[in-house]
Design an enzyme around this catalytic site. Structure first.
Site, PDB file in Angstrom:
ATOM      1  N   CYS A  82       0.848  -1.308   0.130  1.00  0.00           N
ATOM      2  CA  CYS A  82       0.144  -0.010  -0.261  1.00  0.00           C
ATOM      3  C   CYS A  82       0.890   1.344  -0.098  1.00  0.00           C
ATOM      4  O   CYS A  82       1.894   1.328   0.749  1.00  0.00           O
ATOM      5  CB  CYS A  82      -0.772  -0.049   1.276  1.00  0.00           C
ATOM      6  N   CYS A  85       0.291   2.960   3.723  1.00  0.00           N
ATOM      7  CA  CYS A  85       0.630   2.401   5.015  1.00  0.00           C
ATOM      8  C   CYS A  85       1.729   1.651   4.895  1.00  0.00           C
ATOM      9  O   CYS A  85       2.097   0.651   5.993  1.00  0.00           O
ATOM     10  CB  CYS A  85      -0.618   1.900   5.771  1.00  0.00           C
ATOM     11  N   CYS A 130      -7.320  -1.267   1.040  1.00  0.00           N
ATOM     12  CA  CYS A 130      -6.464  -1.626   2.043  1.00  0.00           C
ATOM     13  C   CYS A 130      -7.027  -2.000   3.423  1.00  0.00           C
ATOM     14  O   CYS A 130      -7.720  -0.934   3.977  1.00  0.00           O
ATOM     15  CB  CYS A 130      -5.185  -0.788   2.189  1.00  0.00           C
ATOM     16  N   CYS A 133      -5.134   0.711   6.311  1.00  0.00           N
ATOM     17  CA  CYS A 133      -5.390   2.283   6.593  1.00  0.00           C
ATOM     18  C   CYS A 133      -6.672   2.787   5.798  1.00  0.00           C
ATOM     19  O   CYS A 133      -6.993   3.813   5.647  1.00  0.00           O
ATOM     20  CB  CYS A 133      -4.268   3.230   5.613  1.00  0.00           C
ATOM     21  N   CYS A 153      -8.233  -5.134 -10.233  1.00  0.00           N
ATOM     22  CA  CYS A 153      -7.725  -4.206 -11.034  1.00  0.00           C
ATOM     23  C   CYS A 153      -7.494  -2.988 -10.503  1.00  0.00           C
ATOM     24  O   CYS A 153      -8.283  -2.193  -9.604  1.00  0.00           O
ATOM     25  CB  CYS A 153      -9.055  -3.642 -12.044  1.00  0.00           C
TER      26      CYS A 153
HETATM   27 ZN   LIG Z   1      -2.934   0.814   3.534  1.00  0.00          ZN
END
Ligand SMILES: [Zn+2]
Length: 173
Positions: A82, A85, A130, A133, A153
């Site tokens: 990510c 984070c 995610c 976060c 995607c």
């Molecule tokens: Zn994250």
């Protein structure tokens, strides 16, 4: 408003076009063995930690222009984390060329993503983000290749690629 009142209100709301249905965030077991606990941080927290383009995708659910991400053409071994984070989200083994101009994967790393239905198009589609976060990553469709038949995607700008030769970065919050 009390948090509990707000949550029960959300659960009983009817689903209307244009509304998103959120699944309540809980801790999840990540494939690496760590427990992913959702961060309770305002979106503004990440403003100075990611680029403006990444922030718009992650926290305003914008979509990057197709073909704009260099990660679309990356196939080296490594891990996609990510951009906000640094939670590991995808493995290079699960990446494939979908021809859409967005980095595409057949599956995420187990325990890394939360999902919700959205109705921004006429038909419902599944948004994913995610699990740590809450940053928006992309949408999942059922027209992918084996083994899962899924196409995750993803916006490339919402990811960072860590080559297999590099150590994964520490999670940040
Ligand atoms: Zn994250």
């Amino acid at each position: 408003m009390k948090r509990r009142t707000l949550l029960s209100g959300l659960i009983t709301l009817p689903l209307l076009p244009g509304m998103a249905r959120f699944s309540l965030a809980e801790s999840m077991e990540h494939e690496t063995g760590m427990t992913v606990t959702p961060l309770d941080l305002p979106h503004s927290h990440w403003r100075d930690k990611v680029s403006a383009e990444a922030w718009n995708v992650l926290f305003e659910e914008a979509t990057e222009r197709a073909g704009s991400s260099p990660l679309d053409k990356v196939y080296e071994p490594g891990t996609y984390v990510c951009a906000a984070c640094y939670l590991p989200l995808f493995r290079s083994e699960d990446k494939y060329d979908s021809g859409t101009g967005w980095p595409s994967f057949t599956q995420p790393i187990e325990g890394s993503m939360g999902t919700k239905q959205d109705f921004k198009l006429i038909w419902p589609r599944t948004e994913y983000h995610c699990a740590r976060c809450g940053g928006h990553q992309g949408h999942v469709f059922n027209d992918g290749p084996p083994p899962t038949g899924q196409r995750w995607c993803n916006n490339g700008v919402a990811l960072r690629f860590i080559p297999a030769t590099d150590a994964l970065p520490e999670l940040r919050s």
